[in-house]
Structures are given as C-alpha cells and as structure tokens.
Write an enzyme that holds these catalytic residues in place. Structure first.
Site, PDB file in Angstrom:
ATOM      1  N   GLU A 289       0.827  -1.205   0.000  1.00 57.00           N
ATOM      2  CA  GLU A 289       0.000   0.000   0.000  1.00 57.00           C
ATOM      3  C   GLU A 289       0.868   1.264   0.000  1.00 57.00           C
ATOM      4  O   GLU A 289       0.453   2.306  -0.474  1.00 57.00           O
ATOM      5  CB  GLU A 289      -0.914  -0.030   1.239  1.00 57.00           C
ATOM      6  N   HIS A 310       7.403 -26.768  -1.173  1.00 59.21           N
ATOM      7  CA  HIS A 310       6.715 -27.838  -1.886  1.00 59.21           C
ATOM      8  C   HIS A 310       5.625 -27.286  -2.801  1.00 59.21           C
ATOM      9  O   HIS A 310       4.758 -28.022  -3.258  1.00 59.21           O
ATOM     10  CB  HIS A 310       6.135 -28.830  -0.878  1.00 59.21           C
ATOM     11  N   LYS A 424     -13.982   0.785  -3.797  1.00 66.65           N
ATOM     12  CA  LYS A 424     -15.049   1.229  -2.888  1.00 66.65           C
ATOM     13  C   LYS A 424     -16.150   1.933  -3.669  1.00 66.65           C
ATOM     14  O   LYS A 424     -17.336   1.681  -3.461  1.00 66.65           O
ATOM     15  CB  LYS A 424     -14.487   2.198  -1.844  1.00 66.65           C
TER      16      LYS A 424
HETATM   17  O1  PA5 Z   1      -3.210   1.715   5.830  1.00 62.23           O
HETATM   18  C1  PA5 Z   1      -4.333   2.144   5.673  1.00 62.23           C
HETATM   19  O2  PA5 Z   1      -4.599   3.358   5.771  1.00 62.23           O
HETATM   20  C2  PA5 Z   1      -5.505   1.230   5.413  1.00 62.23           C
HETATM   21  O3  PA5 Z   1      -5.108  -0.068   5.156  1.00 62.23           O
HETATM   22  C3  PA5 Z   1      -6.465   1.254   6.588  1.00 62.23           C
HETATM   23  O4  PA5 Z   1      -5.804   0.795   7.733  1.00 62.23           O
HETATM   24  C4  PA5 Z   1      -7.703   0.396   6.333  1.00 62.23           C
HETATM   25  O5  PA5 Z   1      -8.303   0.768   5.148  1.00 62.23           O
HETATM   26  C5  PA5 Z   1      -8.684   0.532   7.480  1.00 62.23           C
HETATM   27  O6  PA5 Z   1      -9.047   1.880   7.636  1.00 62.23           O
HETATM   28  P1  PA5 Z   1      -9.821   2.403   8.914  1.00 62.23           P
HETATM   29  O7  PA5 Z   1      -8.977   2.181  10.101  1.00 62.23           O
HETATM   30  O8  PA5 Z   1     -10.046   3.839   8.632  1.00 62.23           O
HETATM   31  O9  PA5 Z   1     -11.107   1.615   8.991  1.00 62.23           O
END
Ligand code: PA5
Length: 447
Positions: A289, A310, A424
């Site tokens: 990410e 494996h 989303k």
């Molecule tokens: O790293 C990030 O920002 C995302 O992976 C969030 O942690 C994830 O989308 C969850 O978001 P939130 O804590 O706002 O529900």
C-alpha cells in the site's frame, strides 16, 4: 541493535558493493526527510517517534481498559481491517502458542477477529461459535467509515446488546478511532464506549504502536511494554543520526531499491516458522500500500517455508528471474524437540538422530538460501535472536522505517493510498448507496 541484524552479503552477486555504497548518500537523505518532515506525505509522520513518546499514563490507560474488557469476557471480538487489523493479528500470531486454541482453561480471553472480510459464512460461524461464551468487542477504524468493519460492528453490537442490554453492552465495547471525525467517533460518544485515539498523523498501516494495535494485544495478555521497548530501541537504531553502515533500515532500503533498479521487481518475504505468517501479511500491506503507486513499486509476496518449498519453491528456484528474497531468520526457539534413534530405521532417518528440529530447519534454510542464490535469487537476511515481544516490536518498527525510506527512494509518497478508493466507489455504486445511482446503472451494464 544486538537482537536483530541485517545481512546483505548474498546480494553482491547481483548488485556490487560499490553500487550499494553509491546509494549511501541518497538513502541517508531519504532517512533525513522522514525526520525533517520535508518529504511527501509529511502530515503522516506521527508514527516515527511513536514508540519513544508513549507515556506511562497511556500504557496504564490501555492496560486498564483491556482488563475491564477481559474481566467478564471469554472471547473478545476485535473488529477492523487493513492497518486496523493486521498489526495486532501479526503480533498475536507470532507470540501465541500454536495450539493455544486447544487449551480448555485460559488465563486471558481468546481474541478473534471480524470485519476483515465480508464473508457471510465467516460472521455466521463466528456468532455461532461464541453463542455460549461471554463476549466483548473492540472496534477499530481510524476513519470510522470503512464498510467491512462497520458492517461487522453493527452485527456484533446488536448481539452484545441483545445479550446484556444496552447499558451493560456499553461496558463490553471499546472503540479506537479518530479524535474528532467519523461515524464511529459519534457512535462511541453517544453510547458511552471507552474510546482511544489513533492520532491524525498516523496512517492505518503505521498504527500498530497506537491503541489500535496495543489495546487488543493488551487484552490478549501480551506484554505491550516490552513490545514498545523493542520498537523504541529500533527507533534509536534507525535514527537520522545513525550512519548508513550501522543503520539496518537504511541498509535494507538501499538493498531492495538497488535490486529493483536491476529488474528484481518482486520481493518475497520468507520465514521458516508459521508463527511469522501474519508478520508477512502485515508487511505485505505495509509495503504494497505504501510503494505500489504511479506505476512503480516492488511487488511484495510471501512464503512460509519449508511448507511452500513444496509449492512456490519451484517458481522461486526456476521461474522468471525477477525475484529477490528477504528471509526472516530466527536463531533458535526456546522449545527443544530432538529426533530420536529408531532401532529399525525403516524411514532411514537415523542420520538425524540426536539433532534438534530447529537444527534441521536451519539446514533447510541455509540449503535453500544457497540453492536460490545459485538459481539467480538474491538473498537479504533479517536475523532475529528469538521470537518474543521485544524482537517483534523491533522488527515491526524496522520494517516501518525502511518502508518510508524506501518509498522516498522510489520517489513516491509512501503514506497515501489513492488506489484503494476505486473498488469502494464501484461497490457503493453496485449497492445503490445514495449518491452513486448513476454510476451503479453504468456499472451494471458491464456485468
Ligand atoms: O493503511 C491504511 O490506511 C488502510 O489499510 C487502513 O488501515 C484500512 O483501510 C482501514 O481503515 P480504517 O482504520 O479507517 O477503517
């Protein structure tokens, strides 16, 4: 740092020492940017000094809340996704006894997770499984608006309220969210849940050392002070004042970027202990990410060995040569199991008699390392003395710091995630969320 070391000796057949040395200045400047706050995404640098800034009062408040939740609960359901899930899941998996779930009498409540998927079977089976258990919940969402945990929380909140009544339910639920905004904040205030804050300047995947990671861990009985101590020592060991050659985060960032620039586009994080499976999942989120943007980024993959030798072993040894491997190598476990001698030796294993299982595992690791290097896969080693609270805290901080440095070396903003919005929008459109009707119509034509 004594208890965790980085070793890049086995990348030099692919990238020369001179090439790594030539990156020294660039990587040190990237580390300096993380500290000066002059780089991209500088409003999300709150995690950098988090371990060293947690106060005793904060520890006490987290431990107290964890105790209150655990008091009457046999099972605590932790609701969250992404950074609000993987940190605590990773630490818990690393530190727990593999077969804890078979123990009938437990000191601490069992932690189960929800809201990290939208599987109907998962939530149904979870509710069924805890039917006879006393339950409590921790809901974690920084934005307070993420769909997956919000759906799970609605269902679990209803279950808790049905069982204990609204007033008692409020004592069995804790929320970790933003200080000011978001639906969860409003809900927590209105219902009177004990609540904790993920600071504005700490992004989800960098939030393991906030209450988002620490509260579930404390509830599970993890020594969070020791976890933070490890992270704190790593914070010091990777500071802007620590020169490149002594700075493990700088060395890792340099090695992986040097390999990437030579066409090694995939990094496989390997470990030889299934306890580290979710550390790899957390790492994949952190690096995937943070780095995968603007058409750039090392693709993070993971394997647990020797199991995956494996399966994925074939590809790593012999497939497309765009891979490098980073092995988390644990020196020795605390437990000791020795292979016994067998009089008949029908399985032919008497050559292993008297050896510890960990010794055999280590030889598998070293044999694989040589085979992979010979097959064209450079190898980075992260050497851990043991798996415990201290080393895991240090390891997580090490990865966070190296990720930020690496992201800057790639030239991207490591702290945003514009790409995660697209799915989303489509999901909301297909579900007819108010405001998305037109997009929904268009998308349906494509199904
Ligand atoms: O790293 C990030 O920002 C995302 O992976 C969030 O942690 C994830 O989308 C969850 O978001 P939130 O804590 O706002 O529900």
């Amino acid at each position: 740092m004594e208890k965790i070391k980085i070793n890049i000796d086995n990348i030099y057949d692919f990238v020369s020492k001179d090439e790594i040395n030539a990156m020294k200045q660039e990587i040190e400047s990237c580390n300096a940017l993380v500290h000066s706050g002059e780089g991209k995404g500088n409003d999300f640098l709150g995690w950098v000094n988090l371990p060293s800034s947690i106060t005793d009062e904060e520890f006490t408040a987290i431990k107290k809340a964890a105790k209150n939740l655990s008091k009457d609960a046999e099972v605590i359901i932790v609701i969250g996704i992404g950074g609000s899930y993987l940190g605590s899941k990773a630490v818990l998996t690393a530190l727990a006894d593999n077969f804890d779930f078979l123990k009938h009498k437990k000191k601490d409540p069992v932690i189960v997770f929800a809201g990290q998927n939208i599987s109907e079977d998962y939530i149904h089976e979870l509710l069924k499984a805890v039917k006879k258990n006393e339950i409590a919940a921790i809901v974690i969402s920084k934005s307070g608006t993420t769909t997956e945990p919000a759906i799970a929380f609605r269902i679990i909140k209803n279950e808790i309220e049905k069982r204990y009544g609204k007033k008692q339910a409020a004592k069995r639920i804790a929320a970790v969210t933003d200080a000011k905004r978001g639906a969860l904040k409003t809900l927590a205030d209105q219902e009177g849940y004990e609540s904790f804050v993920i600071p504005d300047n700490v992004g989800g995947r960098f939030s393991v050392f906030t209450p988002g990671g620490l509260l579930p861990l404390a509830a599970a009985g993890v020594d969070i002070k020791e976890l933070i101590k490890g992270a704190r020592d790593m914070e010091a060991a990777t500071g802007a004042d620590i020169p490149f050659e002594n700075n493990p985060a700088c060395i890792y960032a340099a090695a992986r970027n040097a390999l990437y620039r030579k066409g090694k586009k995939i990094e496989i994080l390997a470990s030889y202990d299934p306890k580290l499976l979710y550390i790899a999942e957390w790492w994949k989120q952190l690096y995937g990410e943070s780095e995968g943007k603007e058409g750039k980024g090392i693709f993070p993959a993971s394997v647990t060995l020797t199991a995956d030798l494996h399966s994925m072993g074939q590809y790593i040894q012999d497939g497309e040569r765009t891979i490098f491997e980073t092995v988390i190598s644990v020196d020795k476990p605390d437990s000791e199991v020795i292979v016994e001698k067998d009089t008949d030796n029908l399985d032919g294993l008497n050559f292993l008699a008297g050896k510890r299982i960990s010794e055999i595992n280590k030889m598998a690791e070293l044999g694989t390392q040589i085979a992979h290097i010979d097959g064209g896969v450079p190898n980075i080693r992260i050497e851990l003395e043991k798996i415990n609270e201290y080393t895991i805290g240090a390891l997580l901080y090490f990865f966070e710091k190296a990720c930020a440095i690496s992201g800057y070396a790639l030239g991207i903003n490591p702290f945003d995630q514009p790409g995660v919005e697209d799915y989303k929008k489509n999901m909301f459109a297909l579900l007819d969320k108010p405001g998305y009707e037109k997009e929904g119509e268009e998308l349906r034509k494509r199904l």
